[in-house]
Design a protein around this motif. Structure first.
Motif, PDB file in Angstrom:
ATOM      1  N   PHE A 226       0.834  -1.196   0.000  1.00 19.58           N
ATOM      2  CA  PHE A 226       0.000   0.000   0.000  1.00 19.58           C
ATOM      3  C   PHE A 226       0.874   1.253   0.000  1.00 19.58           C
ATOM      4  O   PHE A 226       1.913   1.297   0.665  1.00 19.58           O
ATOM      5  N   HIS A 227       0.424   2.271  -0.692  1.00 14.80           N
ATOM      6  CA  HIS A 227       1.068   3.583  -0.609  1.00 14.80           C
ATOM      7  C   HIS A 227       0.904   4.160   0.792  1.00 14.80           C
ATOM      8  O   HIS A 227       1.826   4.766   1.346  1.00 14.80           O
ATOM      9  N   SER A 228      -0.283   3.948   1.393  1.00 16.60           N
ATOM     10  CA  SER A 228      -0.552   4.354   2.777  1.00 16.60           C
ATOM     11  C   SER A 228      -0.983   3.110   3.546  1.00 16.60           C
ATOM     12  O   SER A 228      -2.043   2.533   3.243  1.00 16.60           O
ATOM     13  N   THR A 229      -0.222   2.699   4.529  1.00 19.12           N
ATOM     14  CA  THR A 229      -0.402   1.393   5.176  1.00 19.12           C
ATOM     15  C   THR A 229      -1.804   1.155   5.700  1.00 19.12           C
ATOM     16  O   THR A 229      -2.372   0.071   5.526  1.00 19.12           O
ATOM     17  N   LEU A 230      -2.402   2.153   6.344  1.00 20.01           N
ATOM     18  CA  LEU A 230      -3.721   1.976   6.945  1.00 20.01           C
ATOM     19  C   LEU A 230      -4.852   2.483   6.059  1.00 20.01           C
ATOM     20  O   LEU A 230      -6.008   2.503   6.484  1.00 20.01           O
ATOM     21  N   TYR A 231      -4.509   2.871   4.835  1.00 19.27           N
ATOM     22  CA  TYR A 231      -5.509   3.424   3.935  1.00 19.27           C
ATOM     23  C   TYR A 231      -5.349   2.836   2.535  1.00 19.27           C
ATOM     24  O   TYR A 231      -4.871   3.501   1.622  1.00 19.27           O
ATOM     25  N   PRO A 232      -5.750   1.588   2.341  1.00 18.16           N
ATOM     26  CA  PRO A 232      -5.635   1.008   1.002  1.00 18.16           C
ATOM     27  C   PRO A 232      -6.571   1.702   0.017  1.00 18.16           C
ATOM     28  O   PRO A 232      -7.677   2.115   0.372  1.00 18.16           O
ATOM     29  N   SER A 233      -6.107   1.803  -1.200  1.00 20.04           N
ATOM     30  CA  SER A 233      -6.912   2.422  -2.244  1.00 20.04           C
ATOM     31  C   SER A 233      -8.101   1.527  -2.602  1.00 20.04           C
ATOM     32  O   SER A 233      -7.984   0.303  -2.659  1.00 20.04           O
ATOM     33  N   TYR A 234      -9.239   2.158  -2.820  1.00 25.78           N
ATOM     34  CA  TYR A 234     -10.384   1.429  -3.366  1.00 25.78           C
ATOM     35  C   TYR A 234     -10.192   1.304  -4.873  1.00 25.78           C
ATOM     36  O   TYR A 234      -9.812   2.267  -5.547  1.00 25.78           O
ATOM     37  N   PHE A 235     -10.460   0.118  -5.424  1.00 24.95           N
ATOM     38  CA  PHE A 235     -10.412  -0.030  -6.877  1.00 24.95           C
ATOM     39  C   PHE A 235     -11.509  -0.991  -7.319  1.00 24.95           C
ATOM     40  O   PHE A 235     -11.775  -1.998  -6.686  1.00 24.95           O
ATOM     41  N   HIS A 236     -12.139  -0.646  -8.419  1.00 23.41           N
ATOM     42  CA  HIS A 236     -13.276  -1.396  -8.954  1.00 23.41           C
ATOM     43  C   HIS A 236     -12.863  -2.222 -10.169  1.00 23.41           C
ATOM     44  O   HIS A 236     -13.539  -3.192 -10.521  1.00 23.41           O
ATOM     45  N   SER A 237     -11.768  -1.816 -10.808  1.00 26.06           N
ATOM     46  CA  SER A 237     -11.309  -2.497 -12.007  1.00 26.06           C
ATOM     47  C   SER A 237      -9.831  -2.188 -12.211  1.00 26.06           C
ATOM     48  O   SER A 237      -9.236  -1.405 -11.470  1.00 26.06           O
ATOM     49  N   ILE A 246      -2.190  -2.756 -15.573  1.00 27.81           N
ATOM     50  CA  ILE A 246      -2.147  -1.367 -15.105  1.00 27.81           C
ATOM     51  C   ILE A 246      -3.068  -1.245 -13.900  1.00 27.81           C
ATOM     52  O   ILE A 246      -4.285  -1.477 -13.996  1.00 27.81           O
ATOM     53  N   PHE A 247      -2.493  -0.904 -12.776  1.00 24.54           N
ATOM     54  CA  PHE A 247      -3.263  -0.718 -11.540  1.00 24.54           C
ATOM     55  C   PHE A 247      -3.207   0.748 -11.150  1.00 24.54           C
ATOM     56  O   PHE A 247      -2.126   1.320 -10.983  1.00 24.54           O
ATOM     57  N   VAL A 248      -4.365   1.363 -11.003  1.00 25.63           N
ATOM     58  CA  VAL A 248      -4.474   2.764 -10.601  1.00 25.63           C
ATOM     59  C   VAL A 248      -4.754   2.816  -9.105  1.00 25.63           C
ATOM     60  O   VAL A 248      -5.839   2.454  -8.647  1.00 25.63           O
ATOM     61  N   GLU A 249      -3.764   3.261  -8.339  1.00 23.23           N
ATOM     62  CA  GLU A 249      -3.916   3.400  -6.886  1.00 23.23           C
ATOM     63  C   GLU A 249      -4.410   4.816  -6.615  1.00 23.23           C
ATOM     64  O   GLU A 249      -3.626   5.764  -6.556  1.00 23.23           O
ATOM     65  N   GLN A 250      -5.706   4.953  -6.463  1.00 23.30           N
ATOM     66  CA  GLN A 250      -6.325   6.271  -6.409  1.00 23.30           C
ATOM     67  C   GLN A 250      -6.448   6.805  -4.988  1.00 23.30           C
ATOM     68  O   GLN A 250      -6.170   6.110  -4.010  1.00 23.30           O
ATOM     69  N   ALA A 251      -6.904   8.047  -4.905  1.00 26.25           N
ATOM     70  CA  ALA A 251      -6.988   8.744  -3.612  1.00 26.25           C
ATOM     71  C   ALA A 251      -8.315   8.514  -2.899  1.00 26.25           C
ATOM     72  O   ALA A 251      -8.570   9.122  -1.863  1.00 26.25           O
ATOM     73  N   LEU A 252      -9.163   7.637  -3.432  1.00 30.95           N
ATOM     74  CA  LEU A 252     -10.344   7.168  -2.711  1.00 30.95           C
ATOM     75  C   LEU A 252      -9.917   5.940  -1.932  1.00 30.95           C
ATOM     76  O   LEU A 252      -9.543   4.919  -2.516  1.00 30.95           O
ATOM     77  N   LYS A 253      -9.947   6.027  -0.601  1.00 30.52           N
ATOM     78  CA  LYS A 253      -9.296   5.010   0.229  1.00 30.52           C
ATOM     79  C   LYS A 253     -10.235   4.460   1.303  1.00 30.52           C
ATOM     80  O   LYS A 253     -11.188   5.122   1.731  1.00 30.52           O
ATOM     81  N   LEU A 254      -9.909   3.249   1.730  1.00 27.72           N
ATOM     82  CA  LEU A 254     -10.628   2.601   2.821  1.00 27.72           C
ATOM     83  C   LEU A 254      -9.884   2.870   4.122  1.00 27.72           C
ATOM     84  O   LEU A 254      -8.696   2.558   4.250  1.00 27.72           O
ATOM     85  N   ASP A 255     -10.579   3.455   5.087  1.00 31.18           N
ATOM     86  CA  ASP A 255      -9.993   3.754   6.396  1.00 31.18           C
ATOM     87  C   ASP A 255     -10.082   2.496   7.258  1.00 31.18           C
ATOM     88  O   ASP A 255     -11.147   2.148   7.775  1.00 31.18           O
ATOM     89  N   ILE A 256      -8.955   1.779   7.390  1.00 32.41           N
ATOM     90  CA  ILE A 256      -8.954   0.486   8.087  1.00 32.41           C
ATOM     91  C   ILE A 256      -9.321   0.643   9.566  1.00 32.41           C
ATOM     92  O   ILE A 256     -10.076  -0.158  10.125  1.00 32.41           O
ATOM     93  N   ILE A 257      -8.796   1.672  10.216  1.00 37.06           N
ATOM     94  CA  ILE A 257      -9.088   1.886  11.639  1.00 37.06           C
ATOM     95  C   ILE A 257     -10.580   2.107  11.833  1.00 37.06           C
ATOM     96  O   ILE A 257     -11.216   1.522  12.720  1.00 37.06           O
ATOM     97  N   ARG A 258     -11.165   2.928  10.983  1.00 37.75           N
ATOM     98  CA  ARG A 258     -12.603   3.196  11.104  1.00 37.75           C
ATOM     99  C   ARG A 258     -13.415   1.941  10.769  1.00 37.75           C
ATOM    100  O   ARG A 258     -14.454   1.688  11.381  1.00 37.75           O
ATOM    101  N   LEU A 259     -12.928   1.143   9.827  1.00 41.13           N
ATOM    102  CA  LEU A 259     -13.639  -0.069   9.441  1.00 41.13           C
ATOM    103  C   LEU A 259     -13.731  -1.060  10.604  1.00 41.13           C
ATOM    104  O   LEU A 259     -14.766  -1.676  10.839  1.00 41.13           O
ATOM    105  N   ILE A 280      -2.214  12.118  -4.265  1.00 42.15           N
ATOM    106  CA  ILE A 280      -1.896  11.856  -5.663  1.00 42.15           C
ATOM    107  C   ILE A 280      -2.501  10.518  -6.087  1.00 42.15           C
ATOM    108  O   ILE A 280      -2.937   9.730  -5.245  1.00 42.15           O
ATOM    109  N   THR A 281      -2.531  10.283  -7.370  1.00 49.27           N
ATOM    110  CA  THR A 281      -2.935   9.006  -7.938  1.00 49.27           C
ATOM    111  C   THR A 281      -1.701   8.343  -8.524  1.00 49.27           C
ATOM    112  O   THR A 281      -0.981   8.961  -9.322  1.00 49.27           O
ATOM    113  N   LEU A 282      -1.437   7.094  -8.123  1.00 52.72           N
ATOM    114  CA  LEU A 282      -0.260   6.372  -8.601  1.00 52.72           C
ATOM    115  C   LEU A 282      -0.653   5.386  -9.694  1.00 52.72           C
ATOM    116  O   LEU A 282      -1.692   4.726  -9.604  1.00 52.72           O
ATOM    117  N   PHE A 283       0.192   5.291 -10.721  1.00 57.39           N
ATOM    118  CA  PHE A 283       0.001   4.314 -11.785  1.00 57.39           C
ATOM    119  C   PHE A 283       1.073   3.230 -11.669  1.00 57.39           C
ATOM    120  O   PHE A 283       2.263   3.516 -11.806  1.00 57.39           O
TER     121      PHE A 283
END
Length: 523
Positions: A226-237, A246-259, A280-283
């Motif tokens: 993960f780019h952010s250990t406790l905040y994995p990027s959400y991805f649909h495809s 090609i994996f787009v690691e976007q800035a829409l993230k899952l908050d693991i602590i809150r989950l 940022i968005t990583l490719f």
């Protein structure tokens, strides 16, 4: 809006012959399978979000010039538990399910405890996917349910975690020319640390004789931290070319602590997603045969995306096309409190929801960065305004080229998946007032043509190639269409994919619901 989205659907368990107008091509033989939410209240309890509804699978079968319609609820364990209790007892994306008031304090405490580490629902509402020769209803969770594509009966459930360390997986895999399936998921609680996982299931993985699932032969391709250990990027495809994923690691993230505390705090899983517009968005570009990840950091500004359109390689570049949004308000739009508004009110309130933009990004693969000055655009392809600018720190900042605006649920002639292509198809969306069309987009001329009909809402268009097709758009477009007008029967639309003119429609005198995704299985 109730007639379109959140009215409880009904099964049509036995095939119903459709009434035809026009002529179905004689070569069109097979079944269009579709999946989506179809049951939104159980007993006195109701779901909060459209994506929570119980999966209702339906099919249109083409046989000797006739069309037959059928639908059945997915008999997942979630469906069985809910219907047995006559209320919602399994938590979904936007709806929490709590213990019955009659339970004692120890039962309630145990329920809270087991929901601290979520064991997700198996209500697979998003798509129909294939592993080996087996077909599954799928969504973005660790469970998939195998179905019989002919009868629509539910065969049984598989858990990704029994075969590979995953907590979540996409419902949009890719298939190569040999029939192998590629997919990816998220491992939140892996022993080696949280990561994204890309895997492959061989085309010969099925074992129907011994009733063993195709996933038993899963092959690990690579893992990406993960780019952010406790905040994995959400991805649909994700995207796939002949040589790369090609994996787009976007800035829409899952908050693991809150989950992990969501259930106790009364927060739904959907509220554990957060969008960081300042991130940022990583490719990530991965060799799909070796699993090696490109060492250069490719990135762009923050956006939200759900669907890849296609990707391909050209002259040392990877080209990939996405549908992006400026924020994650799309999820909020599908809360049923918003969708219960009449069409006019919904149209006015929906102005705050961002519209989709089809964007093209280009990444240079075969380039030596040792002598490249900072500020250099590394893209040498003609016909695109996308840029990949070399930075002082050795990273590459990418900007896109806009292909089209206002289109979602994209599809292509899948023979061109991972290859250079010209056309894609999708649902043309306008929130205010709410209108749906389907469209064909030409990526070279940047023009499009449309089909629409008053009071009609077409679903995701599916391309089926004609036998011996020479041109990319030789074939038909299939789309399930429903209406706000109760006097207008639902129908399956058949368009000539080249001209986008109607050649046939198959009307069915039964209930048809709005769906999400699916596929065509050739006879």
């Amino acid at each position: 809006m109730e007639a379109i989205f959140y009215r409880n659907g009904k099964e049509t368990p036995e095939p119903v012959k459709a009434e035809l107008s026009g002529t179905i091509p004689s070569w069109l033989q097979g079944t269009l399978l579709r999946n989506g939410p179809g049951l939104f209240s159980i007993g006195e309890s109701s779901y909060n979000h459209w994506f929570d509804g119980m999966a209702l699978i339906h099919s249109f079968t083409f046989k000797d010039g006739e069309v037959y319609y059928q639908s059945k609820f997915l008999r997942s364990r979630t469906y069985k538990k809910n219907t047995a209790a006559n209320r919602i007892v399994v938590t979904e994306f936007g709806t929490l399910a709590y213990p019955e008031p009659s339970k004692n304090m120890f039962s309630k405490a145990f329920t809270y405890l087991i929901n601290t580490i979520p064991d997700f629902t198996d209500n697979n509402i998003i798509n129909i996917i294939r592993y080996g020769e087996d077909y599954y209803a799928s969504s973005e969770i660790n469970y998939i349910n195998q179905i019989n594509p002919s009868s629509l009966d539910t065969i049984g459930r598989s858990n990704y975690r029994d075969y590979i360390a995953l907590n979540l997986a996409t419902a949009h895999p890719h298939y190569d020319d040999e029939g192998n399936t590629y997919n990816m998921g998220t491992a939140i609680m892996a022993l080696t640390g949280p990561k994204y996982v890309i895997f492959r299931v061989p085309s010969i993985a099925s074992d129907k004789e011994n009733k063993r699932p195709a996933l038993r032969n899963v092959e690990h391709i690579c893992s990406i931290p993960f780019h952010s250990t406790l905040y994995p990027s959400y991805f649909h495809s994700f995207g796939m070319t002949e040589n790369y994923i090609i994996f787009v690691e976007q800035a829409l993230k899952l908050d693991i602590i809150r989950l992990t505390t969501a259930y106790i705090k009364g927060v739904s899983w959907g509220k554990c997603l957060k969008y960081d517009k300042d991130d940022i968005t990583l490719f990530h570009v991965i060799n799909r045969r070796t699993g090696k990840v490109a060492g250069t950091k490719f990135y762009t500004d923050a956006f939200v995306m759900f669907h890849h359109i296609n990707a391909y390689e050209e002259d040392g570049h990877v080209v990939f096309d996405l549908i992006t949004y400026e924020d994650n308000s799309l999820y909020d739009m599908f809360y049923l409190k918003n969708m219960r508004q009449d069409a006019e009110t919904f149209g006015k309130s929906s102005k705050v929801f961002s519209l989709p933009v089809c964007q093209r990004f280009v990444i240079p693969i075969d380039v030596d960065l040792k002598e490249v000055p900072s500020g250099t655009n590394l893209i040498k392809l003609e016909g695109t305004s996308a840029k990949a600018v070399f930075q002082n720190d050795g990273s590459v900042y990418c900007t896109s080229d806009t292909l089209h605006q206002g289109l979602e649920l994209p599809g292509i002639n899948y023979k061109y998946n991972g290859k250079k292509y010209r056309y894609f198809y999708g649902t043309k969306i306008k929130w205010s007032p709410p209108k749906n069309k389907i469209a064909k987009v030409d990526t070279i001329t940047r023009t499009h043509i449309e089909w629409m009909e008053d009071e009609c809402y077409p679903s995701e268009p599916v391309f089926v190639a004609s036998p011996g097709a020479v041109d990319e758009d030789d074939g038909v477009i299939l789309s399930s269409v429903i209406s706000l007008n109760p006097k207008k029967t639902p129908f399956l639309l058949v368009l000539d994919a080249k001209t986008f003119k109607e050649i046939a429609r198959a009307s069915v005198n039964t209930t048809v619901h709005m769906d999400l995704h699916g596929l065509f299985i050739h006879q």
